[in-house]
Design an enzyme around this catalytic site. Sequence first.
Site, short mmCIF file in Angstrom:
data_model
loop_
_atom_site.label_atom_id
_atom_site.label_comp_id
_atom_site.label_asym_id
_atom_site.label_seq_id
_atom_site.Cartn_x
_atom_site.Cartn_y
_atom_site.Cartn_z
CG ASN A 194 63.29 115.56 58.21
OD1 ASN A 194 63.16 115.49 59.42
ND2 ASN A 194 64.28 114.95 57.57
CD GLN A 195 56.92 112.96 57.68
OE1 GLN A 195 56.57 111.84 57.29
NE2 GLN A 195 57.34 113.18 58.91
CD GLU A 196 65.03 111.89 54.37
OE1 GLU A 196 65.88 112.70 54.72
OE2 GLU A 196 65.28 110.67 54.25
CB SER A 249 60.43 110.41 44.19
OG SER A 249 60.46 111.45 43.26
CB CYS A 270 61.86 121.10 55.04
SG CYS A 270 63.09 120.96 53.73
CD GLU A 322 63.00 123.96 58.68
OE1 GLU A 322 64.19 124.26 58.92
OE2 GLU A 322 62.67 122.93 58.06
CB CYS A 369 62.52 126.11 55.08
SG CYS A 369 62.03 124.38 54.91
#
Length: 160
Positions: free
Chosen positions: A62-64, A67, A73, A75, A115
């Site tokens: 996951n890459q937050e 914003s 996510c 997957e 996902c």
Amino acid sequence: MKEVKIESFLQVYESFDELPEHVKSLMQEAMKARERAYAPYSNFSVGAAVLLENDEVVTGNNQENASYPSGLCAERTAIYYAGSQFPDVKIMRMALTAGSRKKQTVAPIPPCGACRQAIAEYEVKQEAPIEIYFMGETGKVVKSDSLANLLPLVFDKSFL
């Protein structure tokens, strides 16, 4: 009116150690990916590993983003990369693991709704199911033979 019963069939392994060796190695790749997740806001890291028909393994995490809707996510990171780099190669199996920096996750954590829909798209596209294994950091591991067990009334291109 008619009542319709929808059933899903899942297999539950008591622990990581009970998994077949080929699944253990894929889950280990997902665990490594989870450690590289960028999750400074939720402190909830997810790793995914995807085995392709050509034996390539693609990982994602996951890459937050500050914003929130701009993040992605694990997957979807993995399957979209697989789709972009290997567009005509089937996805055979996925391994997913999730953990929190606030508490230990021991329950199996399935893919989120977005996902599930993305995975469904690839099952429809390749006309073949994708095995999905998911777990927390430790504890039981759940196996689904197809996304259809997790999203039985899938929305796909046939409705468009």
